[in-house]
Design an enzyme around this catalytic site. Structure first.
Site, PDB file in Angstrom:
ATOM      1  N   HIS A 160       1.970  -9.134   2.745  1.00 61.06           N
ATOM      2  CA  HIS A 160       1.192  -8.328   4.370  1.00 61.06           C
ATOM      3  C   HIS A 160      -0.155  -9.580   4.742  1.00 61.06           C
ATOM      4  O   HIS A 160      -0.914  -9.313   4.472  1.00 61.06           O
ATOM      5  CB  HIS A 160       0.285  -7.522   3.658  1.00 61.06           C
ATOM      6  CG  HIS A 160       0.713  -6.362   2.968  1.00 61.06           C
ATOM      7  ND1 HIS A 160       0.926  -5.238   2.023  1.00 61.06           N
ATOM      8  CD2 HIS A 160       1.824  -5.126   3.465  1.00 61.06           C
ATOM      9  CE1 HIS A 160       1.391  -3.910   2.238  1.00 61.06           C
ATOM     10  NE2 HIS A 160       1.829  -4.265   3.098  1.00 61.06           N
TER      11      HIS A 160
ATOM     12  N   CYS B 100       9.442  -9.108  -5.468  1.00 59.83           N
ATOM     13  CA  CYS B 100       9.873  -9.698  -6.855  1.00 59.83           C
ATOM     14  C   CYS B 100       9.864  -8.935  -8.165  1.00 59.83           C
ATOM     15  O   CYS B 100      10.037  -8.127  -8.331  1.00 59.83           O
ATOM     16  CB  CYS B 100       8.117  -9.793  -6.360  1.00 59.83           C
ATOM     17  SG  CYS B 100       7.312 -10.441  -7.798  1.00 59.83           S
TER      18      CYS B 100
ATOM     19  N   GLU C 288       4.433  -0.373  -2.210  1.00 59.37           N
ATOM     20  CA  GLU C 288       5.156  -0.605  -3.677  1.00 59.37           C
ATOM     21  C   GLU C 288       4.895  -0.223  -4.880  1.00 59.37           C
ATOM     22  O   GLU C 288       6.234   0.462  -5.708  1.00 59.37           O
ATOM     23  CB  GLU C 288       3.939  -1.964  -4.437  1.00 59.37           C
ATOM     24  CG  GLU C 288       4.328  -2.302  -6.032  1.00 59.37           C
ATOM     25  CD  GLU C 288       3.756  -3.378  -6.631  1.00 59.37           C
ATOM     26  OE1 GLU C 288       2.967  -3.925  -5.846  1.00 59.37           O
ATOM     27  OE2 GLU C 288       3.534  -2.754  -8.043  1.00 59.37           O
TER      28      GLU C 288
ATOM     29  N   THR D  54       0.751  -3.800  -9.135  1.00 54.93           N
ATOM     30  CA  THR D  54       0.807  -5.086  -9.747  1.00 54.93           C
ATOM     31  C   THR D  54      -0.301  -5.842  -9.137  1.00 54.93           C
ATOM     32  O   THR D  54      -0.333  -6.553  -9.745  1.00 54.93           O
ATOM     33  CB  THR D  54       2.154  -5.891  -9.225  1.00 54.93           C
ATOM     34  OG1 THR D  54       2.017  -5.822  -7.702  1.00 54.93           O
ATOM     35  CG2 THR D  54       3.447  -5.955  -9.807  1.00 54.93           C
TER      36      THR D  54
ATOM     37  N   SER E 244      -2.938  -5.761  -0.705  1.00 52.16           N
ATOM     38  CA  SER E 244      -4.157  -4.775  -1.830  1.00 52.16           C
ATOM     39  C   SER E 244      -4.918  -6.040  -2.588  1.00 52.16           C
ATOM     40  O   SER E 244      -5.763  -5.804  -2.907  1.00 52.16           O
ATOM     41  CB  SER E 244      -3.101  -4.327  -3.191  1.00 52.16           C
ATOM     42  OG  SER E 244      -3.703  -4.146  -3.850  1.00 52.16           O
ATOM     43  N   ASN E 245      -3.819  -6.816  -2.655  1.00 46.56           N
ATOM     44  CA  ASN E 245      -4.504  -8.946  -4.336  1.00 46.56           C
ATOM     45  C   ASN E 245      -5.776  -8.699  -3.767  1.00 46.56           C
ATOM     46  O   ASN E 245      -6.935  -8.990  -4.151  1.00 46.56           O
ATOM     47  CB  ASN E 245      -3.300  -8.907  -4.466  1.00 46.56           C
ATOM     48  CG  ASN E 245      -2.974  -9.862  -3.676  1.00 46.56           C
ATOM     49  OD1 ASN E 245      -3.382 -10.693  -3.535  1.00 46.56           O
ATOM     50  ND2 ASN E 245      -2.394  -9.903  -2.678  1.00 46.56           N
TER      51      ASN E 245
ATOM     52  N   SER F  18      -0.326 -13.369  -0.192  1.00 45.66           N
ATOM     53  CA  SER F  18       0.348 -12.721   1.152  1.00 45.66           C
ATOM     54  C   SER F  18      -0.338 -14.278   2.078  1.00 45.66           C
ATOM     55  O   SER F  18      -0.033 -14.525   3.202  1.00 45.66           O
ATOM     56  CB  SER F  18       0.050 -11.719   1.370  1.00 45.66           C
ATOM     57  OG  SER F  18      -0.897 -11.484   1.505  1.00 45.66           O
TER      58      SER F  18
HETATM   59  S1  SF4 Z   1       1.293 -10.620  -5.727  1.00 40.14           S
HETATM   60 FE1  SF4 Z   1       3.138  -9.958  -5.854  1.00 40.14          FE
HETATM   61  S2  SF4 Z   1       4.871 -11.023  -4.787  1.00 40.14           S
HETATM   62 FE2  SF4 Z   1       3.401 -11.965  -5.286  1.00 40.14          FE
HETATM   63  S3  SF4 Z   1       4.196 -11.952  -7.619  1.00 40.14           S
HETATM   64 FE3  SF4 Z   1       2.547 -10.252  -7.577  1.00 40.14          FE
HETATM   65  S4  SF4 Z   1       4.072  -8.635  -7.587  1.00 40.14           S
HETATM   66 FE4  SF4 Z   1       5.395 -10.719  -7.111  1.00 40.14          FE
END
Ligand code: SF4
Length: 389
Positions: free
Chosen positions: A74, A135, A165, A233, A301-302, A362
């Site tokens: 993303h 991943c 995801e 995740t 998202s993260n 990302s």
């Molecule tokens: S953020 Fe997504 S791609 Fe990166 S390590 Fe975690 S699960 Fe894997």
């Protein structure tokens, strides 16, 4: 992958960021100090996905078309670079008509967050060559959810129901039999589910509230007797822990300690990279800062959770690139609650200030470098001269 690493580095690396990191993550001049979080930017899963996409382009003849399901990660800049390699994007969940346009042995890249079971099956039946960059941490969630399904335990997934995801994960819950799932986005939704488990309620209202976030045939009166929690995740660790704590508490109240194992399961599936970035930001936020810049794609998202952590403490600006800092008087930044870019005036206070900087998993380092350069430029300071001195 080794053969393309120099090319990948040339696109995304930043010597400036590495240098600042090596000197403790701080750069200061005149009235401006910037502090980088200890962990930020590309995670191992993203690096691997990008390396694999570049390697695919190098491995197959230039005339052979390569397709990518949706976005590799993303981040708009990274997706542009992938397109520049000649890799064509098709929808993350292609329709039959779109799939029919693919030929046998066409190469299709599956992005880091995976794809739905049905899409993968159709591509395999078609005879496409798959370059799977999913991943490993995402696959661990799938394994857990499949296990719940086998044991007739409904997966309660803490995540965003529309995120690729989570869609891929929910497809795993129903792919191999009669499993069920329900996606809860936040603690309010979790509390609603907990109340329903304990006291029952209006089924029609329940189903309307969670429309699009549960498995076909899901019935809250039938499928909430045994639940297993998993998560996207990249959610906030603290929130995911609270989701599982509340669900466990309600199951304990309803069924008692001796029966809890039959009615409740939990497995922490927040990935290590997300955790490290959240921990590092928490430490950065414990220091005196005037504002925080969070860099990353708006659909990441993260990254959105990093911005959320910042917002709870100080003025936070979530931007996708340095160009969003138009001047000292104007910044365009993403408001994730309104889901749109908004403008804030006079965002960069005059006088001596410290700006915290972090970036999602990302976000490449070259975008972080641009942001640092722009901040100093807005204060009339050349980073080049600063580093030379
Ligand atoms: S953020 Fe997504 S791609 Fe990166 S390590 Fe975690 S699960 Fe894997």
């Amino acid at each position: 992958m080794e053969a393309v690493q120099a090319q990948v580095l040339s696109h995304y690396r930043s010597e400036l960021v590495e240098r600042i990191r090596a000197q403790g993550g701080v750069l200061s001049a005149d009235s401006l100090t910037i502090k980088l979080a200890k962990e930020f930017g590309f995670c191992y899963g993203v690096e691997r996905a990008i390396d694999l996409a570049y390697a695919a382009r190098k491995s197959f003849p230039a005339e052979k078309p390569i397709y990518l399901l949706g976005e590799i990660i993303h981040n708009p800049e990274v997706n542009d670079q992938i397109r520049n390699l000649g890799i064509k994007t098709i929808p993350n969940k292609p329709t039959d008509a779109e799939l029919n346009q693919l030929q046998r042995e066409d190469v299709v890249i599956i992005p880091a967050f995976g794809t739905e079971v049905a899409t993968r099956r159709k591509l395999e039946e078609k005879g496409c060559v798959l370059v799977d960059t999913t991943c490993g941490d995402v696959m661990s969630v799938w394994k857990r959810v499949r296990q719940y399904s086998k044991e007739a335990v409904t997966s309660i997934i803490h995540g965003k129901a529309k995120h690729e995801e989570t869609k891929a994960t929910t497809s795993q819950a129903t792919a191999y039999g009669t499993g069920h799932y329900l996606v809860v986005y936040n603690l309010d939704e979790t509390d609603y589910v907990c109340d329903y488990i304990l006291s029952g309620g209006d089924k029609a209202e329940f189903l309307a509230k969670f429309r699009g976030a549960f498995s076909p045939g899901f019935d809250p009166d039938v499928h909430l007797h045994a639940v297993g929690v998993a998560n996207q995740t990249t959610m906030l660790r603290g929130e995911t822990e609270e989701v599982q704590r509340r669900l466990k508490a309600v199951m304990l109240r309803k069924y008692g300690e001796s029966e809890i194992d039959r009615h409740f399961r939990f497995f922490d599936t927040i990935c290590g990279a997300t955790q490290d970035r959240q921990d590092a930001l928490q430490k950065l936020l414990a220091q005196p800062l005037d504002l925080l810049i969070v860099i990353g794609g708006y659909n990441s998202s993260n990254t959105s959770h990093l911005a959320e952590m910042g917002e709870a403490k100080l003025p936070t600006y979530f931007i996708k690139n340095a160009a969003k800092m138009e001047s000292e008087k104007m910044i365009r930044h993403y408001n994730q609650h309104r889901r749109e870019e908004v403008e804030t005036k006079s965002w960069l206070p005059a006088g001596k200030i410290t700006v915290g900087i972090t970036a999602g998993a990302s976000c490449p380092n070259n975008l972080i470098e641009d942001t640092i350069r722009r901040l100093f430029e807005l204060r009339g300071i050349s980073v080049q001269q600063l580093l030379a001195s």
